[in-house]
Every structure is written in C-alpha cells, then in structure tokens.
Write an enzyme that holds these catalytic residues in place. Sequence first.
Site, PDB file in Angstrom:
ATOM      1  N   LYS A 176     -33.050 -14.771   3.391  1.00 39.34           N
ATOM      2  CA  LYS A 176     -31.910 -13.895   3.704  1.00 39.34           C
ATOM      3  C   LYS A 176     -30.820 -14.713   4.385  1.00 39.34           C
ATOM      4  O   LYS A 176     -31.098 -15.485   5.302  1.00 39.34           O
ATOM      5  CB  LYS A 176     -32.352 -12.745   4.627  1.00 39.34           C
ATOM      6  CG  LYS A 176     -33.264 -11.728   3.947  1.00 39.34           C
ATOM      7  CD  LYS A 176     -33.609 -10.607   4.908  1.00 39.34           C
ATOM      8  CE  LYS A 176     -34.700  -9.706   4.356  1.00 39.34           C
ATOM      9  NZ  LYS A 176     -34.250  -8.696   3.422  1.00 39.34           N
TER      10      LYS A 176
ATOM     11  N   GLU B 207     -37.825   0.367   8.995  1.00 41.22           N
ATOM     12  CA  GLU B 207     -37.559   0.807   7.622  1.00 41.22           C
ATOM     13  C   GLU B 207     -37.550   2.322   7.581  1.00 41.22           C
ATOM     14  O   GLU B 207     -38.342   2.969   8.276  1.00 41.22           O
ATOM     15  CB  GLU B 207     -38.647   0.294   6.681  1.00 41.22           C
ATOM     16  CG  GLU B 207     -38.661  -1.208   6.549  1.00 41.22           C
ATOM     17  CD  GLU B 207     -39.685  -1.659   5.521  1.00 41.22           C
ATOM     18  OE1 GLU B 207     -39.352  -1.689   4.339  1.00 41.22           O
ATOM     19  OE2 GLU B 207     -40.821  -1.942   5.921  1.00 41.22           O
TER      20      GLU B 207
ATOM     21  N   HIS C  11     -42.842 -11.981   8.442  1.00 39.29           N
ATOM     22  CA  HIS C  11     -41.387 -11.861   8.600  1.00 39.29           C
ATOM     23  C   HIS C  11     -40.948 -11.979  10.074  1.00 39.29           C
ATOM     24  O   HIS C  11     -40.058 -12.747  10.408  1.00 39.29           O
ATOM     25  CB  HIS C  11     -40.884 -10.530   8.046  1.00 39.29           C
ATOM     26  CG  HIS C  11     -41.219 -10.298   6.605  1.00 39.29           C
ATOM     27  ND1 HIS C  11     -41.363 -11.320   5.708  1.00 39.29           N
ATOM     28  CD2 HIS C  11     -41.438  -9.168   5.892  1.00 39.29           C
ATOM     29  CE1 HIS C  11     -41.648 -10.823   4.516  1.00 39.29           C
ATOM     30  NE2 HIS C  11     -41.707  -9.517   4.595  1.00 39.29           N
TER      31      HIS C  11
ATOM     32  N   HIS D 192     -39.891 -13.863   2.021  1.00 47.03           N
ATOM     33  CA  HIS D 192     -38.526 -13.663   1.529  1.00 47.03           C
ATOM     34  C   HIS D 192     -37.510 -13.487   2.659  1.00 47.03           C
ATOM     35  O   HIS D 192     -36.319 -13.676   2.454  1.00 47.03           O
ATOM     36  CB  HIS D 192     -38.463 -12.513   0.518  1.00 47.03           C
ATOM     37  CG  HIS D 192     -38.468 -11.150   1.123  1.00 47.03           C
ATOM     38  ND1 HIS D 192     -39.605 -10.521   1.553  1.00 47.03           N
ATOM     39  CD2 HIS D 192     -37.461 -10.283   1.379  1.00 47.03           C
ATOM     40  CE1 HIS D 192     -39.294  -9.339   2.042  1.00 47.03           C
ATOM     41  NE2 HIS D 192     -37.996  -9.157   1.947  1.00 47.03           N
TER      42      HIS D 192
HETATM   43  C1  BG6 Z   1     -42.162  -6.787   2.169  1.00 48.33           C
HETATM   44  C2  BG6 Z   1     -43.176  -5.756   2.596  1.00 48.33           C
HETATM   45  O1  BG6 Z   1     -42.619  -8.077   2.440  1.00 48.33           O
HETATM   46  O2  BG6 Z   1     -40.957  -6.567   2.870  1.00 48.33           O
HETATM   47  C3  BG6 Z   1     -42.658  -4.360   2.387  1.00 48.33           C
HETATM   48  O3  BG6 Z   1     -44.379  -5.944   1.850  1.00 48.33           O
HETATM   49  C4  BG6 Z   1     -41.314  -4.183   3.048  1.00 48.33           C
HETATM   50  O4  BG6 Z   1     -43.577  -3.393   2.906  1.00 48.33           O
HETATM   51  C5  BG6 Z   1     -40.369  -5.303   2.625  1.00 48.33           C
HETATM   52  O5  BG6 Z   1     -40.785  -2.928   2.666  1.00 48.33           O
HETATM   53  C6  BG6 Z   1     -39.099  -5.249   3.412  1.00 48.33           C
HETATM   54  O6  BG6 Z   1     -38.203  -6.173   2.868  1.00 48.33           O
HETATM   55  P1  BG6 Z   1     -36.649  -5.997   3.036  1.00 48.33           P
HETATM   56  O7  BG6 Z   1     -36.076  -7.220   2.439  1.00 48.33           O
HETATM   57  O8  BG6 Z   1     -36.277  -4.739   2.307  1.00 48.33           O
HETATM   58  O9  BG6 Z   1     -36.422  -5.867   4.501  1.00 48.33           O
END
Ligand code: BG6
Length: 514
Positions: free
Chosen positions: A215, A249, A273, A211
């Site tokens: 973004k 995070e 990511h 995902h």
């Molecule tokens: C997910 C992870 O792919 O991405 C999570 O499994 C993480 O652990 C999340 O919190 C973070 O996504 P974003 O979009 O909030 O940065």
Amino acid sequence: MSETIPPPIDTSSVFGEILGDDSTKRRRPEPTVVVIFGATGDLTGRKLAPALYNVMLDGALKEPTVIIGVSRGALTKAAFGDKLKPAVTQHSRQPVVPDKWQAFANKLEFVGGEFSDDATYKALGEKIDEGMKKGAKSVVFYLSTPPAVFPIVLEKLHQHKLITRSVQKPGVPGCRVIVEKPFGRDLATARALNEMIGSYVDESQIYRIDHYLGKETVQNILVLRFGNSIFEPIWNRNHIDYVEITASESIGIEGRGAFYEQTGVVRDIIQNHLLQVMSLVTMEVPSSFAADDIRDEKAQVLRSVRSLSLDDVANNCVRGQYRGYRQEQGVAADSQVPTFAAMRLMIDSWRWEGVPFYLRAGKKLAQRLTEVSIHFKAVPLVLFKEEAAGSVLQPAVLTLRIQPHEGISLRFVAKVPGENINVGNVVMNMTYADAFKRPIAEAYERLLLDCMRGDATLFNRRDSVDRAWELIQPVLQVWEATDGVQIYEPDSAGPKGANVMMSRDGRAWRDLKV
Ligand code: BG6
C-alpha cells in the site's frame, strides 16, 4: 487591498523513486511467465487478475508476458478469460474495455488438473517453455492455494525441474515463488513451512506477500520518517506518549466462514498486517533502502517487542466477536473465534522504552478505517490556566491514514482569534488525492511487479515472520484454551473490554464513527 494566499507547493512535479535496489528503479520487469496456482479462486478474481490487468494498462508489462492459470477442471484459454472477466470488471481500478481486455486475454493460458498429478506439471512445463521460447526471461509461481497444498505443488515443481534452487539478484531475471498468507497457523507450522519451502528454493527466491506492505500509504511511513528532518528527532520516547494502530473493517467475514474459523483476527490481521505496520513505524534508520537493510531493521525491532506473558494476555489483550458471527455459514454455533482483538505491546529498546503501542483490528465495526496515530506528549501546563488547560490543550497527534481517504493529518493547538488567549485544537490535513492528483495503485499491482523484477523490499523475510508468530503465540495459546470472547454489536466500536483496557492507562481510543 486584499492579500492573496500563496499557492500551495506543487507536489505533483517532484517525484523520485527511492525505495528498492538501484538496479530495479523505474524499470519495467523483463518479460515474465506468471503461473498462478489456484487460478479460479477468490484471490485471483478479486486481486491478482485485476492487478495484472491494471499494470498492463499502465504499460508496465513487457512483451511477451504470459499468465498461466493452474487449477482443477478443464478450461480453454478463452473460457479462462471469460471466467475472469466479470471479477476483473468488478474489482479493477481502471475500466475493462473491449480492446484492452482482448490484449489481456491474449496473455492468458490455462492448465487444468490435480496439483498431485504429474500430467498437470508436464502440461505446465510445456506452456512455460512456449513462453520462454517467445522471449520471456523470468518465471514467477504464485501459490494462491491453501497452505496445505504447498508441499505437493513445490515437490512436483521440483521433480519436473520447473523450479531450481538459485540465488536471485535484484533486477536480474530469475525464478521466484510468491507465497500467500496465512503463512502457517502458529510458530511451529510456520517454521515447518519455511523449512519445507527452503528445501526446494533459496530464501532469495521466496516472496512472502503481505499486501499491506504494497500500500502506498504504508510505504510512505518510511518516506515520512526518513525523508523529513523534522520527524526523526522527535520520533522516540522523549516526545511520543503512545501510538495507536487501528485496522477497522465494516465488512464481516464475507462468506469465508470455514477459513475464518481456522484463522480469526489475530492470524488474519495482527500477526502480519499490523505487526508489519508497527515495525515500519518503529524501526531504526536503515543503512540504505536496499531490501535487506530495511528488512534487517524491521526484524530487529520485532525482536525488541516485549514478549507477552500469560498474565499480559489476560490484562493487556482483549478479544471480541460480532453478534451474528455464529450464524454465518461454516461457523460453529458456539464459536469462540475472535473477529476483534486489541492489545498493548511494549518495545524494549532505547528509542521506545515506556511507550505503549495499542493495536486493534476487527470486522463489522462502525467504520472502515486503517490508521496509525502518534500521540505526542502534553506540554507543561504552567503557562495556562490549569483548570481549562488540561481539557483544552490536547497533545498533538500525527495520524497516518492508511485507508480510506489516504493521507496524513496533524492535530495541534492554535489560538482562537480574539482578544483573549483562547486556544482550540485544529487539524491540518493532507490527502493523497489532493496532493498528487493521480490514482493510487492497488497493493498487488506494486507487489507483483516488484517480484517480477526481483525486488524483495516489500516482502517478508523468514526471520520477521517467525518473530511475529513468536509474539502472538501466547495470545493464541490462552485464547484457544479458554472461552471468554466478548460479543459486540455490529457497527459499533468493538467490545467494551477494549475501552476498559485503554482507560486503565488513562487513555481512550480514537473514535470510530459510530
Ligand atoms: C486480508 C484479510 O489479508 O486483508 C481479510 O484476510 C481482510 O480478512 C483484508 O479483509 C483487508 O485488506 P484491505 O486491503 O481491504 O485492508
């Protein structure tokens, strides 16, 4: 007479879509039947249903769009809608209002049953047929389930002729499968998973979702680099000293103890990511913005990342775990699973030789912050008073803020007004919110629409996924065979070892607001 400052350039009026294949530009997808396996799970409530609701509000769904949830248990269509509503209300970008919700709920269908049971697929087939008879043109299967059930789901879809192998063309209706991460748990399992999926469908039908690639700010990396003539000439080892990529995070594992024990930060964030972001920052100029031209270059740069030796893992990789992780539900009392990792990677290419890439990701840190910082080389100090110059004349840093406060900033040196030549560091800041004055869509909105219209640009190809596993394999191997995770305090900047690793190179991480 006072002079007026010229108004800023009106950015809001100059839009043009440049990513994606020509035939898919600015086009709403053909009406689609979206089938979600794992429809009562966390991801559907937090991301998929809110994304579909929002794209409907934005007028991007053509009629008749049908959303079929498949899961254990028996729910009526109405009960499925009622079950999703609180989650969508909580996570939707735009408010849930009664008439719009009703329009969304009308699109929902539910098929309850075991994934191994033929009856489930018979019922699903009937619902898909109904959707196609009403005028839907494409079918998208979203596998939002643990990977362990992918084989049985695909086998049954195949047996019931709900998926058939065919080469998909961008912008042309078809039958596609979206696969959620984690895509395997190491190189061997990822390869086996690819083989297995590939035995049922063509590579062009497989949409491996990451995902982060959906973004806006991640997509903007390419636009910034290739849409401006000022960056590309300096985007190399001659001008760039090092690059930092941070995904910090503030949340912990949010009740996902059992999942996280099997995953850890390297599989959860770095393998996918962060390496994807790194590949966009470092790839060569693609010959076009078509899906495979971009994906070719991303795969190519990942191939050039220097493989880590077991010594590199000891010297250039650091693992941490937040204090309190072992008390989370589903976590072993002596768990060594890292919730933080930092690593130093090198790319053996003409462009990047000698430029270190420092990656770090972690949970329960002082700040929620994802960003890429490009640190430029220092100027020769001969022009300035040596003693002050070293500390004051900080090299320029270009920061791409992925989230939050999405934007770009450039730190550079400027003269402090006054008689003497005093210099100071200043920061020029652009935020999406100010520049474009329009809300930023969630990544899943973009990615679901792209899949419906057959645009795979922002999805991962098999070779990239493979290479990313190959790269982190030594880290997993060493860390899973030996203890040594460093405990860090919640709300801190992570374990001390991460700073030690940086300071050995005479550098420091950018601050997290502790
Ligand atoms: C997910 C992870 O792919 O991405 C999570 O499994 C993480 O652990 C999340 O919190 C973070 O996504 P974003 O979009 O909030 O940065």
